[in-house]
Design a protein around this motif. Structure first.
Motif, PDB file in Angstrom:
ATOM      1  N   PRO A 137     -12.902   2.137   2.503  1.00 34.85           N
ATOM      2  CA  PRO A 137     -12.474   1.380   3.674  1.00 34.85           C
ATOM      3  C   PRO A 137     -10.982   1.555   3.956  1.00 34.85           C
ATOM      4  O   PRO A 137     -10.194   1.742   3.022  1.00 34.85           O
ATOM      5  N   ALA A 138     -10.608   1.484   5.242  1.00 37.57           N
ATOM      6  CA  ALA A 138      -9.219   1.731   5.646  1.00 37.57           C
ATOM      7  C   ALA A 138      -8.243   0.739   5.004  1.00 37.57           C
ATOM      8  O   ALA A 138      -7.081   1.064   4.771  1.00 37.57           O
ATOM      9  N   HIS A 139      -8.708  -0.486   4.693  1.00 36.72           N
ATOM     10  CA  HIS A 139      -7.797  -1.485   4.119  1.00 36.72           C
ATOM     11  C   HIS A 139      -7.550  -1.265   2.622  1.00 36.72           C
ATOM     12  O   HIS A 139      -6.720  -1.940   2.018  1.00 36.72           O
ATOM     13  N   PHE A 140      -8.284  -0.331   2.010  1.00 31.41           N
ATOM     14  CA  PHE A 140      -8.113  -0.087   0.570  1.00 31.41           C
ATOM     15  C   PHE A 140      -7.071   1.007   0.386  1.00 31.41           C
ATOM     16  O   PHE A 140      -7.339   2.193   0.636  1.00 31.41           O
ATOM     17  N   ILE A 141      -5.837   0.620  -0.009  1.00 35.94           N
ATOM     18  CA  ILE A 141      -4.729   1.587  -0.094  1.00 35.94           C
ATOM     19  C   ILE A 141      -3.989   1.462  -1.439  1.00 35.94           C
ATOM     20  O   ILE A 141      -2.802   1.123  -1.485  1.00 35.94           O
ATOM     21  N   PRO A 142      -4.695   1.726  -2.569  1.00 35.11           N
ATOM     22  CA  PRO A 142      -4.052   1.577  -3.883  1.00 35.11           C
ATOM     23  C   PRO A 142      -2.853   2.494  -4.078  1.00 35.11           C
ATOM     24  O   PRO A 142      -1.993   2.216  -4.914  1.00 35.11           O
ATOM     25  N   PHE A 143      -2.805   3.595  -3.329  1.00 35.68           N
ATOM     26  CA  PHE A 143      -1.672   4.520  -3.438  1.00 35.68           C
ATOM     27  C   PHE A 143      -0.693   4.310  -2.288  1.00 35.68           C
ATOM     28  O   PHE A 143       0.152   5.157  -2.024  1.00 35.68           O
ATOM     29  N   SER A 144      -0.827   3.182  -1.592  1.00 31.94           N
ATOM     30  CA  SER A 144      -0.005   2.865  -0.426  1.00 31.94           C
ATOM     31  C   SER A 144      -0.326   3.844   0.710  1.00 31.94           C
ATOM     32  O   SER A 144      -1.338   4.565   0.661  1.00 31.94           O
ATOM     33  N   THR A 145       0.515   3.854   1.717  1.00 33.96           N
ATOM     34  CA  THR A 145       0.245   4.693   2.881  1.00 33.96           C
ATOM     35  C   THR A 145       1.562   5.038   3.560  1.00 33.96           C
ATOM     36  O   THR A 145       2.592   4.447   3.231  1.00 33.96           O
ATOM     37  N   GLY A 146       1.532   5.989   4.464  1.00 29.50           N
ATOM     38  CA  GLY A 146       2.744   6.338   5.197  1.00 29.50           C
ATOM     39  C   GLY A 146       3.609   7.343   4.453  1.00 29.50           C
ATOM     40  O   GLY A 146       3.173   7.997   3.508  1.00 29.50           O
ATOM     41  N   LYS A 147       4.878   7.413   4.886  1.00 34.77           N
ATOM     42  CA  LYS A 147       5.790   8.438   4.369  1.00 34.77           C
ATOM     43  C   LYS A 147       5.994   8.363   2.867  1.00 34.77           C
ATOM     44  O   LYS A 147       6.245   9.362   2.217  1.00 34.77           O
ATOM     45  N   ARG A 148       5.973   7.153   2.290  1.00 37.55           N
ATOM     46  CA  ARG A 148       6.262   6.999   0.863  1.00 37.55           C
ATOM     47  C   ARG A 148       4.996   6.861   0.033  1.00 37.55           C
ATOM     48  O   ARG A 148       5.041   6.372  -1.098  1.00 37.55           O
ATOM     49  N   THR A 149       3.868   7.293   0.574  1.00 35.21           N
ATOM     50  CA  THR A 149       2.620   7.207  -0.193  1.00 35.21           C
ATOM     51  C   THR A 149       2.768   7.946  -1.535  1.00 35.21           C
ATOM     52  O   THR A 149       3.593   8.862  -1.658  1.00 35.21           O
ATOM     53  N   CYS A 150       1.996   7.551  -2.530  1.00 36.81           N
ATOM     54  CA  CYS A 150       2.096   8.135  -3.873  1.00 36.81           C
ATOM     55  C   CYS A 150       1.853   9.639  -3.855  1.00 36.81           C
ATOM     56  O   CYS A 150       0.789  10.088  -3.409  1.00 36.81           O
ATOM     57  N   ILE A 151       2.801  10.391  -4.374  1.00 34.62           N
ATOM     58  CA  ILE A 151       2.587  11.848  -4.371  1.00 34.62           C
ATOM     59  C   ILE A 151       1.699  12.293  -5.542  1.00 34.62           C
ATOM     60  O   ILE A 151       1.290  13.439  -5.609  1.00 34.62           O
ATOM     61  N   GLY A 152       1.403  11.363  -6.457  1.00 33.19           N
ATOM     62  CA  GLY A 152       0.579  11.725  -7.613  1.00 33.19           C
ATOM     63  C   GLY A 152      -0.895  11.458  -7.394  1.00 33.19           C
ATOM     64  O   GLY A 152      -1.708  11.687  -8.288  1.00 33.19           O
ATOM     65  N   GLN A 153      -1.285  10.992  -6.201  1.00 35.36           N
ATOM     66  CA  GLN A 153      -2.654  10.497  -6.048  1.00 35.36           C
ATOM     67  C   GLN A 153      -3.734  11.565  -6.242  1.00 35.36           C
ATOM     68  O   GLN A 153      -4.761  11.288  -6.859  1.00 35.36           O
ATOM     69  N   ARG A 154      -3.511  12.783  -5.751  1.00 33.35           N
ATOM     70  CA  ARG A 154      -4.526  13.828  -5.932  1.00 33.35           C
ATOM     71  C   ARG A 154      -4.655  14.169  -7.416  1.00 33.35           C
ATOM     72  O   ARG A 154      -5.740  14.371  -7.937  1.00 33.35           O
ATOM     73  N   LEU A 155      -3.477  14.206  -8.091  1.00 34.46           N
ATOM     74  CA  LEU A 155      -3.462  14.495  -9.528  1.00 34.46           C
ATOM     75  C   LEU A 155      -4.261  13.417 -10.274  1.00 34.46           C
ATOM     76  O   LEU A 155      -5.113  13.713 -11.114  1.00 34.46           O
ATOM     77  N   VAL A 156      -3.979  12.151  -9.953  1.00 31.39           N
ATOM     78  CA  VAL A 156      -4.661  11.027 -10.603  1.00 31.39           C
ATOM     79  C   VAL A 156      -6.167  11.123 -10.363  1.00 31.39           C
ATOM     80  O   VAL A 156      -6.964  10.995 -11.291  1.00 31.39           O
TER      81      VAL A 156
ATOM     82  N   TRP B  81     -12.703   4.537  -7.844  1.00 34.22           N
ATOM     83  CA  TRP B  81     -12.141   3.694  -6.766  1.00 34.22           C
ATOM     84  C   TRP B  81     -12.261   2.221  -7.124  1.00 34.22           C
ATOM     85  O   TRP B  81     -11.351   1.428  -6.907  1.00 34.22           O
ATOM     86  N   GLU B  82     -13.431   1.857  -7.694  1.00 32.51           N
ATOM     87  CA  GLU B  82     -13.636   0.440  -8.037  1.00 32.51           C
ATOM     88  C   GLU B  82     -12.681   0.016  -9.155  1.00 32.51           C
ATOM     89  O   GLU B  82     -12.182  -1.103  -9.166  1.00 32.51           O
ATOM     90  N   THR B  83     -12.398   0.930 -10.085  1.00 34.88           N
ATOM     91  CA  THR B  83     -11.441   0.633 -11.154  1.00 34.88           C
ATOM     92  C   THR B  83     -10.055   0.405 -10.545  1.00 34.88           C
ATOM     93  O   THR B  83      -9.353  -0.554 -10.913  1.00 34.88           O
ATOM     94  N   LEU B  84      -9.676   1.251  -9.595  1.00 36.30           N
ATOM     95  CA  LEU B  84      -8.367   1.085  -8.942  1.00 36.30           C
ATOM     96  C   LEU B  84      -8.320  -0.215  -8.128  1.00 36.30           C
ATOM     97  O   LEU B  84      -7.289  -0.865  -8.050  1.00 36.30           O
ATOM     98  N   ARG B  85      -9.447  -0.590  -7.537  1.00 39.08           N
ATOM     99  CA  ARG B  85      -9.475  -1.847  -6.771  1.00 39.08           C
ATOM    100  C   ARG B  85      -9.137  -3.011  -7.699  1.00 39.08           C
ATOM    101  O   ARG B  85      -8.414  -3.932  -7.347  1.00 39.08           O
ATOM    102  N   LYS B  86      -9.652  -2.932  -8.941  1.00 34.78           N
ATOM    103  CA  LYS B  86      -9.438  -4.014  -9.895  1.00 34.78           C
ATOM    104  C   LYS B  86      -8.075  -3.928 -10.576  1.00 34.78           C
ATOM    105  O   LYS B  86      -7.563  -4.945 -11.050  1.00 34.78           O
ATOM    106  N   ALA B  87      -7.510  -2.714 -10.680  1.00 33.89           N
ATOM    107  CA  ALA B  87      -6.360  -2.562 -11.586  1.00 33.89           C
ATOM    108  C   ALA B  87      -5.083  -2.023 -10.961  1.00 33.89           C
ATOM    109  O   ALA B  87      -4.085  -1.917 -11.658  1.00 33.89           O
TER     110      ALA B  87
END
Ligand code: HEM
Length: 144
Positions: free
Chosen positions: A76-95, A9-15
């Motif tokens: 935290p709720a404000h941390f959304i590296p994969f975005s949110t809502g209907k178009r959220t990243c479909i690859g996030q579980r895979l990643v 998560w911290e890597t995604l926060r930075k990158a």
């Protein structure tokens, strides 16, 4: 292995991507502002990822920030590296699954260090391939 997960998560926060562009598909209102249909709207992930309003010592790489005092992973709720809502990243579980297995396996077999001081610029959409080198030293695994 909460610390390994927190490190990802911290890597995604930075990158992760600093902006996520969308286009309003209908006229709407946000916080009193009228958003006309067709307006380009950006999620400012850069601010959400490194803003001092959201994180203490945002420049520091600190996986602990994603751990509760009891040692559980908290996002935290404000941390959304994969975005949110209907178009959220479909690859996030895979990643998440792949990154966890790759990082854990690498660290199980190698000590990893940087040859020289590494400075990664946050907010890169793509990290250039030659920006830093890592040294992987095989670990001696204990066999029973
Ligand atoms: C660290 C890796 C990744 C990050 C940070 C990431 C992040 C994102 C973000 C921010 C979006 C935009 C969502 C939006 O429009 O609100 C997105 C969309 C998308 N991602 Fe990922 N992604 C990653 C990896 C992947 C992988 C590995 C796949 C496929 C296996 C994938 C598939 C997609 C697809 C198909 C969309 C479009 C979804 C849609 O528009 O409905 N992503 N991703």
């Amino acid at each position: 292995m909460p610390y390994t997960e927190a490190t990802l998560w911290e890597t995604l926060r930075k990158a992760s991507s600093p902006i996520v562009p969308h286009v309003a598909s209908a006229e709407t209102e946000i916080d009193g502002y009228t958003i006309e249909k067709g307006t380009m709207v950006f999620i400012n992930n850069y601010e959400l990822n490194v803003g001092e309003e959201y994180w203490s010592n945002p420049e520091e790489f600190m996986p602990e920030r994603f751990l509760s005092p009891a040692g559980n992973v908290v996002k935290p709720a404000h941390f959304i590296p994969f975005s949110t809502g209907k178009r959220t990243c479909i690859g996030q579980r895979l990643v998440q699954c792949f990154s966890f297995v790759i990082l854990a396996t690498l660290l199980q077999h190698y000590d990893i260090s940087a040859g020289s001081e590494v400075k990664i610029k946050p907010g890169c959409v793509a990290v250039p391939p030659d920006c830093f080198k890592l040294i992987l030293t095989p670990r001696i695994l204990q066999s029973d």
